[in-house]
Design a protein around this motif. Structure first.
Motif, PDB file in Angstrom:
ATOM      1  N   ASP A 209       0.838  -1.223   0.000  1.00 20.56           N
ATOM      2  CA  ASP A 209       0.000   0.000   0.000  1.00 20.56           C
ATOM      3  C   ASP A 209       0.858   1.253   0.000  1.00 20.56           C
ATOM      4  OD1 ASP A 209      -0.717   0.151   3.606  1.00 20.56           O
ATOM      5  OD2 ASP A 209       1.146  -0.169   2.453  1.00 20.56           O
ATOM      6  N   ARG A 210       2.091   1.122  -0.551  1.00 25.70           N
ATOM      7  CA  ARG A 210       2.953   2.320  -0.619  1.00 25.70           C
ATOM      8  C   ARG A 210       3.594   2.408  -1.999  1.00 25.70           C
ATOM      9  NH1 ARG A 210       4.014   4.741   4.412  1.00 25.70           N
ATOM     10  NH2 ARG A 210       5.537   6.096   3.404  1.00 25.70           N
ATOM     11  N   VAL A 247      -3.741   4.164  -0.746  1.00 23.12           N
ATOM     12  CA  VAL A 247      -2.281   4.014  -0.718  1.00 23.12           C
ATOM     13  C   VAL A 247      -1.647   5.275  -0.144  1.00 23.12           C
ATOM     14  CG1 VAL A 247      -2.065   2.394  -2.652  1.00 23.12           C
ATOM     15  CG2 VAL A 247      -2.147   4.879  -3.099  1.00 23.12           C
ATOM     16  N   THR A 248      -0.406   5.128   0.302  1.00 19.14           N
ATOM     17  CA  THR A 248       0.433   6.275   0.652  1.00 19.14           C
ATOM     18  C   THR A 248       1.399   6.478  -0.508  1.00 19.14           C
ATOM     19  OG1 THR A 248       0.302   5.788   3.017  1.00 19.14           O
ATOM     20  CG2 THR A 248       2.122   7.206   2.283  1.00 19.14           C
ATOM     21  N   THR A 250       4.652   8.368  -1.777  1.00 23.72           N
ATOM     22  CA  THR A 250       5.825   9.099  -1.288  1.00 23.72           C
ATOM     23  C   THR A 250       6.503   9.815  -2.455  1.00 23.72           C
ATOM     24  OG1 THR A 250       6.160   7.545   0.527  1.00 23.72           O
ATOM     25  CG2 THR A 250       8.044   8.915  -0.102  1.00 23.72           C
ATOM     26  N   ASP A 255       4.827  12.697   1.842  1.00 26.44           N
ATOM     27  CA  ASP A 255       3.755  11.715   1.612  1.00 26.44           C
ATOM     28  C   ASP A 255       2.388  12.359   1.413  1.00 26.44           C
ATOM     29  OD1 ASP A 255       4.837   9.045   3.929  1.00 26.44           O
ATOM     30  OD2 ASP A 255       5.692   9.843   2.053  1.00 26.44           O
ATOM     31  N   GLU A 257      -1.693  10.927   1.228  1.00 25.56           N
ATOM     32  CA  GLU A 257      -2.605   9.785   1.392  1.00 25.56           C
ATOM     33  C   GLU A 257      -3.659   9.884   0.286  1.00 25.56           C
ATOM     34  OE1 GLU A 257      -0.245   8.688   4.344  1.00 25.56           O
ATOM     35  OE2 GLU A 257      -1.891   7.474   3.472  1.00 25.56           O
TER      36      GLU A 257
END
Ligand SMILES: N[C@H](CCC[C@H](N)C(=O)O)C(=O)O
Length: 290
Positions: A209-210, A247-248, A250, A255, A257
């Motif tokens: 989830d990143r 998801v996050t 970056t 970051d 969200e």
């Protein structure tokens, strides 16, 4: 001899902010609206004047219940109908002005429902993504915009094409840190597949989830963050089965969200803003570079 006309933007107040390092200039023209020509945006955006990636220009509301109609200019003077980080910045300013955490703005792309949370993070409902080739827009009929090979860029693999009110091409690569973003971004921004150019994203998953993201922006070049690109990337990752709907993302600046809501298909984007300084536009700032 006729006196040189005073630039109608001279002596206007401005606020300089950023959203995760995405440089934002805010011009609140609601009290006395004037057009902001492309040349004025370019003049102000010069490194020696008031460098910004996007200018958020506030005009009197056109729709009941909205705080302003927003026009967005890139540093090259071109217009965009959407700017996520810039919207978060004006939402924070409006909350300071009104004392209320909620604000509704309108841009050419539609309504922007904003909420400043008690922790200072700003959430914006960026509306629903558009996937049809005509809405992105693309130069030719493309039936499946989720995985498109861009002619001349086959080595990158397929890209996911989506509009968040502005055109985005998202490439998922093994390591986004290893991509020559300037070289590839500049070439893809102007690719004939994109009649209105496009924002170019290079994304790689770092966890289920990143997502790590680098962006070359239409009309602004490499930026430290791009909110609509983060939205486009989150939607593209879910759309192609790489992640779930939250998801996050970056970016070099930090970051964001991103959540693609099931109920109405809208994309929510949440992150911080920074208020840097305020000032007044001078005639010298507005003179186009010789
Ligand atoms: N940095 C902005 C995107 C500006 C969009 C502009 N680059 C265009 O589409 O022409 C953001 O936070 O969404």
């Amino acid at each position: 001899m006729a006196r040189p006309a005073v630039n109608p933007l001279a002596n206007r107040p401005f606020v300089k902010m950023n959203g995760l390092g995405n440089e934002i200039l805010v011009l609140d023209l609601r009290a006395d609206p004037v057009e902001v020509p492309a040349a004025a945006a370019r003049a102000l955006a010069r490194p020696s004047v008031l460098p910004f990636d996007q200018a958020m220009v506030l005009y009197p509301p056109r729709r009941e219940g909205t705080a302003a109609f927003v026009r967005i200019l890139n540093s090259d003077g071109s217009f965009s109908a959407a700017c996520g980080n810039g919207t978060r910045c004006i939402a924070a300013l409006e909350a300071e002005r009104t004392g209320a955490p909620h604000a509704l703005f309108e841009s050419e792309a539609g309504l922007l429902d904003c909420l400043v949370r008690p922790d200072g993070q700003v959430e914006v409902d960026m509306g629903a993504p558009r996937f049809d080739w005509r809405d992105i827009p693309l130069a030719r009929d493309v039936a499946e915009t989720a995985q498109v090979i861009v002619p001349g860029f086959e080595a990158l693999g397929p890209t996911s094409l989506v509009s968040m009110g502005n055109p985005h091409a998202v490439f998922f690569v093994p390591d986004a840190n290893a991509v020559d973003v300037e070289k590839l971004g500049a070439a893809l921004e102007h690719h004939p597949l994109f009649p209105e150019r496009a924002n170019i994203s290079f994304a790689s998953l770092t966890a289920p989830d990143r997502i790590l993201l680098h962006v070359w922006e239409r009309g602004a070049g490499r930026t430290r963050a791009c909110g609509t690109a983060a939205c486009a990337t989150g939607v593209s990752a879910a759309r192609t089965g790489r992640t779930g709907r939250s998801v996050t993302v970056t970016l070099p600046g930090g970051d964001l969200e991103i959540s693609w809501r099931e109920a109405d298909g809208h994309v929510l984007m949440t992150g911080p803003v920074e208020h840097e300084f305020s000032g007044t536009l001078s005639p010298a700032m507005l003179e186009e570079a010789a």
